[in-house]
Write a protein that holds these residues in place. Sequence first.
Motif, mmCIF file in Angstrom:
data_model
loop_
_atom_site.group_PDB
_atom_site.id
_atom_site.type_symbol
_atom_site.label_atom_id
_atom_site.label_comp_id
_atom_site.label_asym_id
_atom_site.label_seq_id
_atom_site.Cartn_x
_atom_site.Cartn_y
_atom_site.Cartn_z
ATOM 1 N N LEU A 107 0.847 -1.179 0.000
ATOM 2 C CA LEU A 107 0.000 0.000 0.000
ATOM 3 C C LEU A 107 0.888 1.237 0.000
ATOM 4 C CD1 LEU A 107 -2.572 -1.257 2.609
ATOM 5 C CD2 LEU A 107 -3.172 -0.484 0.314
ATOM 6 N N VAL A 167 -4.151 7.114 2.231
ATOM 7 C CA VAL A 167 -3.389 6.526 1.143
ATOM 8 C C VAL A 167 -2.899 7.618 0.199
ATOM 9 C CG1 VAL A 167 -4.639 4.348 1.286
ATOM 10 C CG2 VAL A 167 -5.422 6.121 -0.307
ATOM 11 N N PHE A 169 -10.210 4.821 6.393
ATOM 12 C CA PHE A 169 -9.362 4.958 5.215
ATOM 13 C C PHE A 169 -9.720 6.263 4.502
ATOM 14 C CE2 PHE A 169 -9.787 0.100 5.064
ATOM 15 C CZ PHE A 169 -8.648 -0.093 5.845
ATOM 16 N N PRO A 198 -8.992 5.908 -1.413
ATOM 17 C CA PRO A 198 -8.822 4.533 -0.951
ATOM 18 C C PRO A 198 -9.188 3.475 -1.983
ATOM 19 C CG PRO A 198 -9.755 5.876 0.792
ATOM 20 C CD PRO A 198 -9.746 6.730 -0.441
ATOM 21 N N GLN A 221 -6.710 1.761 -4.186
ATOM 22 C CA GLN A 221 -5.890 0.701 -3.591
ATOM 23 C C GLN A 221 -6.800 -0.289 -2.864
ATOM 24 O OE1 GLN A 221 -2.040 1.930 -1.860
ATOM 25 N NE2 GLN A 221 -2.628 4.040 -2.295
ATOM 26 N N LEU A 257 -6.325 -2.727 0.701
ATOM 27 C CA LEU A 257 -7.099 -2.377 1.901
ATOM 28 C C LEU A 257 -8.045 -3.506 2.296
ATOM 29 C CD1 LEU A 257 -7.849 1.390 1.191
ATOM 30 C CD2 LEU A 257 -6.124 0.417 2.731
ATOM 31 N N LEU A 299 -5.946 -5.956 4.009
ATOM 32 C CA LEU A 299 -5.603 -5.454 5.340
ATOM 33 C C LEU A 299 -6.726 -5.737 6.331
ATOM 34 C CD1 LEU A 299 -3.873 -3.871 7.339
ATOM 35 C CD2 LEU A 299 -4.807 -1.753 6.352
ATOM 36 N N ALA A 323 -14.586 4.120 5.181
ATOM 37 C CA ALA A 323 -13.748 4.651 4.106
ATOM 38 C C ALA A 323 -14.412 5.853 3.456
ATOM 39 C CB ALA A 323 -13.456 3.590 3.044
ATOM 40 N N LEU A 341 -13.704 -4.541 -1.216
ATOM 41 C CA LEU A 341 -13.510 -3.571 -0.140
ATOM 42 C C LEU A 341 -14.848 -3.089 0.405
ATOM 43 C CD1 LEU A 341 -11.789 -1.832 1.675
ATOM 44 C CD2 LEU A 341 -11.540 -0.170 -0.193
#
Length: 226
Positions: free
Chosen positions: A17, A39, A83, A88, A91, A95, A98, A113, A132
């Motif tokens: 990331l 990010v 995030f 975000p 990516q 994420l 993660l 987010a 996500l």
Amino acid sequence: MTPLPQPRVRPRGATPLSVARTLDRCTVLGPGNRAVIWVQGCPLRCQGCVAAETLPFEGGTSRSVAELADWLCALGDIEGVTFSGGEPFSQARGLAELLDAVRERRPDFGALAYSGFRHEALRRGGPDRIALLERLDLLVDGPYVAARHASLRWRGSDNQRLIPLTDRYTRFLDEPDTTAGIELSVAAGGALSWSGVPPTPGFRRRLEERLAARGFVLHTEARRER
């Protein structure tokens, strides 16, 4: 309203990331006491963006999913992560990985987010973005529009929406919709940073002018986007 359990994202190796900044505790970018990851990189160019240094995809610090997961899990007094950025969903795979890695150790870990894209567009944005979304509890969507700036909780203009993706944070949506405020912090070495959503337009410029008059310089990596 809680989605059915989803399969884990299958990592294509270790997805790095690109991170502009992290903060271990924050109370103005989502419910409760939470960590924040900004990010690096955003394809949008919203007029009035207060974190232009996070827009280029060049720059930032490369951080592994494992490293960030260890960091989040070591913060015992936070209830989740926010995030922001940057964008975000540029990516999204990393994420999503993660959140899977953190929830292996902390199953009840919350996630919010920001995105400059509308929720409907993200749903059409491919498997990584959908993955996500399926791991988030709350989405703040839509671009910042300077002409529609408003003093609202967790967002900067009144076109942006708070979209619950699970029932985790729905109780907060019934509370008065007023600004959550701004937080200032001083890191090791005396670096000054701020977090939050400015309640008034032009906040960054005025803050920098006032700090400069007192001999302080706001570090560019500490500036906040939406």
